[in-house]
Design an enzyme around this catalytic site. Structure first.
Site, PDB file in Angstrom:
ATOM      1  N   ALA A  89      -5.616   0.533  -3.681  1.00  0.00           N
ATOM      2  CA  ALA A  89      -5.535   1.940  -3.276  1.00  0.00           C
ATOM      3  C   ALA A  89      -4.158   2.308  -2.722  1.00  0.00           C
ATOM      4  O   ALA A  89      -3.894   3.489  -2.469  1.00  0.00           O
ATOM      5  CB  ALA A  89      -6.608   2.231  -2.227  1.00  0.00           C
ATOM      6  N   ASP A  90      -3.281   1.333  -2.551  1.00  0.00           N
ATOM      7  CA  ASP A  90      -1.978   1.591  -1.938  1.00  0.00           C
ATOM      8  C   ASP A  90      -1.141   2.538  -2.805  1.00  0.00           C
ATOM      9  O   ASP A  90      -0.925   2.287  -3.998  1.00  0.00           O
ATOM     10  CB  ASP A  90      -1.233   0.265  -1.750  1.00  0.00           C
TER      11      ASP A  90
END
Length: 298
Positions: free
Chosen positions: A246-247
């Site tokens: 998700a970064d």
């Protein structure tokens, strides 16, 4: 005075590794005459270490004599911090088949993750850095060290020593607010330190747990979200197969590398990452480095 040389396992580029260190770890490392200088604690004893590359080993110099036990502890700390026992050959073999990712990895061949001196140091620095730009985060970290850490004289200058949990636990929330910490972050930093001091949080026991077990154990703590735990796993514990799909930075880097119009979804990132296991931490680390260097040159 004590000197030693620590040889790495496999391919190692101190030039690439120190480049990233001096860019992102200015609160911990200083450059002096071609050497990196930082403080460490051997037990409760603070020391200054100078580090440089001899061509095939990491050279270390300490301006005082150490006992055999202290030398053994220092060697263990530095080998862990500089990932000297991490052989990246299998990682390079795995990535070579990818024409896009393989190219940027080859350009950084030998770049290793450098860990913080302890999981506690990593955790505190990560909490301080939450939702802040790199420059201001570094300023706050330095102010925290200045207000609570010891000072060590080395070659005529004063070096800062990262504070212990007990030293930060003694601070008040107002002490940190005066340094431009917001109230909530001041509480996170001090309360976590107090948890370490009173034994309700034993960071030493995390080493025996899996990544998922550590996430489950740490998430209930105030101020500790998934991003913070992922940073702890990578930069505090050196876990090799971490994958923060998700970064935003990772997804931006992948968009640039693969030339897609839109940022890949979290699901697409996870699918890509399957091919890099069990070295996903290093794939992510190299992608983050690629993103930071392309931003710097643009």
């Amino acid at each position: 005075m004590t000197r030693l040389e620590l040889a790495p396992t496999g391919i190692y580029s101190f030039e690439e590794t120190s480049r990233r260190l001096t860019q992102f770890e200015k609160s911990a490392y200083q450059e002096r005459d071609g050497r990196l200088v930082r403080t460490l604690c051997i037990g409760a004893k603070p020391i200054a270490v100078e580090l440089w590359w001899t061509g095939n080993a990491l050279a270390v110099e300490i301006g005082e004599d150490l006992s055999p036990i202290e030398m053994e502890e220092l060697t263990k700390i530095l080998r862990r911090m500089f990932s000297l026992d991490v052989d990246l050959t299998p990682f390079y073999h795995r990535i070579d088949g990818d024409p896009d990712l393989g190219q940027l990895v080859r350009e950084r061949r030998g770049l290793h993750v450098v860990l913080d001196a302890s999981p506690y140091e990593c955790l505190i620095k990560t909490i301080v850095s939450q939702q802040l730009n790199l420059s201001f985060a570094g300023t706050l970290i330095r102010r925290l060290i200045e207000i609570s850490g010891e000072r060590l004289s080395h070659r005529g200058e004063e070096l800062l020593v990262f504070p212990t949990p007990a030293q930060i636990a003694k601070l008040s929330y107002e002490d940190l607010q005066q340094l431009q910490f917001n109230r909530r972050k001041a509480e996170y930093v001090i309360d976590l330190s107090r948890n370490v001091v009173d034994g309700s949080l034993d960071l030493g026991k995390l080493e025996s747990l899996s990544d998922d077990e550590i996430v489950k154990k740490m998430l209930p703590l105030r101020g500790v979200g998934r991003w913070t735990i992922e940073c702890l796993l990578l930069f505090g514990m050196g876990r090799p197969d971490l994958f923060p799909a998700a970064d935003i930075g990772l997804r931006n880097a992948l968009r640039k590398v693969y030339g897609t119009v839109e940022q890949p979804s979290e699901e697409e990132v996870r699918r890509l990452g399957e091919a890099w296991s069990p070295w996903r931490s290093y794939a992510v680390f190299y992608l983050w480095d690629y993103l930071s260097t392309t931003k710097k040159s643009s």
